[in-house]
Design a protein around this motif. Structure first.
Motif, PDB file in Angstrom:
ATOM      1  N   UNK A  95       0.844  -1.186   0.000  1.00  0.00           N
ATOM      2  CA  UNK A  95       0.000   0.000   0.000  1.00  0.00           C
ATOM      3  C   UNK A  95       0.888   1.248   0.000  1.00  0.00           C
ATOM      4  N   UNK A  96       0.497   2.256  -0.769  1.00  0.00           N
ATOM      5  CA  UNK A  96       1.263   3.511  -0.789  1.00  0.00           C
ATOM      6  C   UNK A  96       0.292   4.662  -0.566  1.00  0.00           C
ATOM      7  N   UNK A 112       2.212   5.979   4.566  1.00  0.00           N
ATOM      8  CA  UNK A 112       2.770   4.718   4.080  1.00  0.00           C
ATOM      9  C   UNK A 112       4.126   4.462   4.722  1.00  0.00           C
ATOM     10  N   UNK A 113       4.564   3.205   4.628  1.00  0.00           N
ATOM     11  CA  UNK A 113       5.912   2.832   5.043  1.00  0.00           C
ATOM     12  C   UNK A 113       6.611   2.367   3.770  1.00  0.00           C
ATOM     13  N   UNK A 114       7.756   2.918   3.493  1.00  0.00           N
ATOM     14  CA  UNK A 114       8.440   2.524   2.259  1.00  0.00           C
ATOM     15  C   UNK A 114       9.857   3.028   2.240  1.00  0.00           C
ATOM     16  N   UNK A 115      10.519   2.882   1.118  1.00  0.00           N
ATOM     17  CA  UNK A 115      11.890   3.305   0.896  1.00  0.00           C
ATOM     18  C   UNK A 115      12.884   2.449   1.672  1.00  0.00           C
ATOM     19  N   UNK A 116      12.832   2.507   3.003  1.00  0.00           N
ATOM     20  CA  UNK A 116      13.691   1.683   3.858  1.00  0.00           C
ATOM     21  C   UNK A 116      12.801   0.876   4.796  1.00  0.00           C
ATOM     22  N   UNK A 117      13.317  -0.208   5.376  1.00  0.00           N
ATOM     23  CA  UNK A 117      12.507  -0.935   6.371  1.00  0.00           C
ATOM     24  C   UNK A 117      12.034   0.014   7.476  1.00  0.00           C
ATOM     25  N   UNK A 118      10.726   0.190   7.606  1.00  0.00           N
ATOM     26  CA  UNK A 118      10.150   0.990   8.681  1.00  0.00           C
ATOM     27  C   UNK A 118      10.124   2.489   8.463  1.00  0.00           C
ATOM     28  N   UNK A 145       6.283   7.682   5.935  1.00  0.00           N
ATOM     29  CA  UNK A 145       6.006   8.915   5.189  1.00  0.00           C
ATOM     30  C   UNK A 145       4.866   9.613   5.908  1.00  0.00           C
ATOM     31  N   UNK A 202       5.946   1.957  13.486  1.00  0.00           N
ATOM     32  CA  UNK A 202       4.752   2.597  12.928  1.00  0.00           C
ATOM     33  C   UNK A 202       4.155   1.782  11.796  1.00  0.00           C
ATOM     34  N   UNK A 203       2.839   1.958  11.617  1.00  0.00           N
ATOM     35  CA  UNK A 203       2.147   1.337  10.482  1.00  0.00           C
ATOM     36  C   UNK A 203       1.378   2.425   9.752  1.00  0.00           C
ATOM     37  N   UNK A 237       5.871  -3.004   5.228  1.00  0.00           N
ATOM     38  CA  UNK A 237       6.670  -2.385   6.288  1.00  0.00           C
ATOM     39  C   UNK A 237       7.997  -1.859   5.737  1.00  0.00           C
ATOM     40  N   UNK A 238       8.087  -1.781   4.427  1.00  0.00           N
ATOM     41  CA  UNK A 238       9.309  -1.261   3.809  1.00  0.00           C
ATOM     42  C   UNK A 238      10.429  -2.288   3.748  1.00  0.00           C
ATOM     43  N   UNK A 239      10.128  -3.549   4.113  1.00  0.00           N
ATOM     44  CA  UNK A 239      11.168  -4.581   4.111  1.00  0.00           C
ATOM     45  C   UNK A 239      11.244  -5.192   2.714  1.00  0.00           C
ATOM     46  N   UNK A 273      14.629  -0.730  -3.260  1.00  0.00           N
ATOM     47  CA  UNK A 273      13.699  -0.284  -2.221  1.00  0.00           C
ATOM     48  C   UNK A 273      12.270  -0.600  -2.657  1.00  0.00           C
ATOM     49  N   UNK A 274      11.339  -0.596  -1.684  1.00  0.00           N
ATOM     50  CA  UNK A 274       9.981  -1.066  -1.981  1.00  0.00           C
ATOM     51  C   UNK A 274       9.153  -0.060  -2.786  1.00  0.00           C
ATOM     52  N   UNK A 275       9.430   1.235  -2.558  1.00  0.00           N
ATOM     53  CA  UNK A 275       8.619   2.262  -3.222  1.00  0.00           C
ATOM     54  C   UNK A 275       9.525   3.321  -3.833  1.00  0.00           C
TER      55      UNK A 275
END
Lengths: 237, 331
Positions: free
Chosen positions: A53-54, A144-150, A153, A216-217, B25-27, B265-267
């Motif tokens: 999800x974004x 959202x959670x993205x780019x890096x683990x955890x 945004x 966070x979620x 979770x960005x993992x 990366x995920x996004x």
């Protein structure tokens, strides 16, 4: 009852599909995305591999080989999933979002950590303290959670302190609180990054060994509160 | 029951098919860059194709076998030797304890996969043993292999008596790697259009499809950066971040192109011009700095068809190898 009529579905390669509600940052739309995400998470279909999800989209990864074994020969896995997703959305009973979890996050805005604060103050012609007040003086939504683990945004940052991303990424320490555009975020791990650093939290935003690695979620509400260097060090212990 | 690292390579890590189900979770999934070659190595030693292997980059580690093992190497050809004597690629071989596996020079490809019968004992994190270098989890303590690391095997080799006093023994069959009878240019990667493909002006679309592109030095498991070519878009609209995937070709400001690879990366928020089809990701994974590539547009139907063909080839190979291996080991 589907409240958001306009959406498009497109392929994200040959093993993923994206349901897109428009190029927009909007709380309601993000609610739909998360509602749909939870529905698929709870009732995964055969061949589903992952969900992302974004801000305003949900992407579904699938296994095309597995799917092709169970569908008609005249259809591609992409066509099949697209059709099924449309059916799912049209029948979907949208729920009111659950009350958000509120997370209070301490931030030390001391320039020892806030390495970009004086530059922003200069560019925006604001006092450093004003910038800090604007940052913690409101609540944020985790879109959202993205780019890096955890990495969360968070939106929506006050327009007065909105900054374009840095032209070249720099190394950023774990826990750094940063801003870019109308967003703010927290670096969970040391990483190169292009956002402007205005503080640091002593909390572990991501801990791989925790049962829930991400603090966070998406959908959570974040409240920042200021702490000084001593409190930062005490909380870091 | 172990493999000892005598000398560390540049980046050798334990990878399975990746860690799925946690991208929200960005993992990122991590996993093998070239899953086709990793499957071949596993199949040659009688493993499940998805079993964890060690992904090797050149210069690769020097390994000491502290126990006998049934081994196979697939993917890139780094001129493997056992105790200094060359062993052929795409064969399984049995090695006795105290044998040294070493890689002399890279002659083909970028990544080799080392499998042992029974698989490696590795750290599981969130359902996968793939090494996530960013999070420092999975595989071998969440990192690449270093000197003196000891990687354990999941099972002892039952058939080591076949070796008797020999240092090693090459099994007499070879895996057929040619999954696609239609020969293609090795550097040609099939793509399907990305969501922002139509942002490119027509001239730039032609340019993108008809120019030979070069993989630059800033290329690793996260992604490949290609040389700049002039590409113009109809809009400079900012995109709110959304999902990307393994094989996504992103257009960065100034015409810079990036292919996202296994550790992506995920996004992301850059225009997604195209996606390399899944069946061609193994080929992409074997490319290295300086190699040139060409993109060729295709459709989802062709992409899925090729992936199915690749899978069928692996299934056939699996049953053939299983049969020969059982016959050989039990004779």
């Amino acid at each position: 009852m589907f409240p958001q009529k306009s959406y498009s579905i497109f392929s994200l390669g040959d093993a993923a599909i994206t349901i897109d509600f428009g190029n927009i940052i909007n709380e309601k739309i993000n609610d739909y995305v998360l509602d749909l995400f939870h529905a698929f998470q709870q009732r995964p279909f055969s061949g589903m591999v992952d969900l992302i999800p974004a801000y305003s989209s949900l992407s579904i990864y699938y296994d095309p080989v597995k799917l092709r074994k169970s569908i008609s020969h005249s259809e591609t896995a992409f066509e099949y999933i697209k059709k099924e997703v449309v059916k799912f959305i049209e029948k979907f009973s949208w729920e009111k979002p659950l009350p958000a979890k509120v997370m209070k996050i301490p931030v030390c805005y001391d320039e020892y950590y806030a390495t970009d604060l004086s530059r922003i103050a200069e560019i925006k012609n604001l006092e450093k303290q004003e910038i800090v007040h604007l940052h913690y003086g409101q609540t944020y939504r985790v879109y959202m959670i993205g780019f890096l683990p955890g990495f969360p945004y968070l939106g929506t940052l006050d327009e007065k302190i909105a900054m374009p991303r840095k032209p070249e990424p720099q190394m950023v320490k774990a826990g750094s609180v940063a801003i870019a555009g109308r967003q703010t975020g927290i670096y969970p791990l040391e990483s190169p990054g292009g956002w402007h650093i205005i503080g640091k939290t002593p909390l572990k935003i991501f801990d791989a060994n925790r049962e829930s690695p991400s603090l966070l979620s998406a959908g959570d509400v974040v409240e920042f509160y200021p702490i000084d260097k001593n409190e930062f060090l005490n909380l870091s212990l | 029951m172990s493999l000892r690292i005598v000398k560390a390579g540049v980046l050798d890590s334990i990878q399975d098919r990746g860690r799925y189900g946690w991208q929200y979770l960005g993992i990122n999934p991590a996993g093998t860059m070239d899953s086709f070659s990793a499957s071949i190595a596993n199949i040659l030693v009688g493993n499940n194709p998805d079993e964890a292997t060690i992904e090797l980059h050149f210069p690769a580690s020097i390994f000491l076998f502290e126990r006998p093992a049934l081994v196979a190497i697939s993917g890139a050809d780094f001129s493997a030797t056992i105790n200094g004597e060359p062993v052929p690629a795409s064969h399984a071989f049995m090695v006795n304890k105290n044998s040294v596996l070493q890689f002399q020079e890279p002659t083909k490809g970028a990544r080799a996969y080392l499998a042992v019968k029974g698989g490696f004992l590795a750290d599981t994190w969130l359902g996968s043993v793939s090494t996530n270098l960013k999070a420092g989890m999975g595989g071998y303590q969440g990192r690449g292999l270093r000197k003196n690391d000891q990687v354990f095997f999941r099972e002892d080799l039952k058939y080591s008596t076949i070796l008797s006093q020999k240092e090693y023994m090459i099994l007499p069959w070879k895996a057929d790697l040619n999954w696609n009878s239609k020969t293609e240019y090795a550097n040609e990667l099939f793509i399907i259009p990305g969501h922002e493909w139509d942002w490119l002006i027509n001239e730039s679309k032609n340019n993108f499809l008809n120019t030979s592109l070069t993989i630059t030095q800033q290329s690793d498991r996260m992604g490949y950066r290609l040389n700049n070519i002039p590409l113009r878009t109809l809009t400079n609209e900012e995109i709110v971040s959304s999902a990307v995937s393994f094989g996504t070709v992103q257009l960065l400001p100034g015409g810079r192109l990036i292919i996202l690879m296994a550790d992506h990366q995920t996004t992301g928020g850059y225009p997604r011009i195209a996606h390399i089809i899944s069946a061609h990701l193994p080929g992409a994974a074997q490319m290295k700095t300086g190699d040139s590539i060409r993109f060729k547009m295709t459709d989802s139907k062709t992409a899925e068809g090729l992936l199915i063909k690749q899978q069928q080839h692996l299934l056939q190979l699996q049953s053939a190898c299983k049969f020969r291996l059982e016959e050989y080991l039990n004779s």
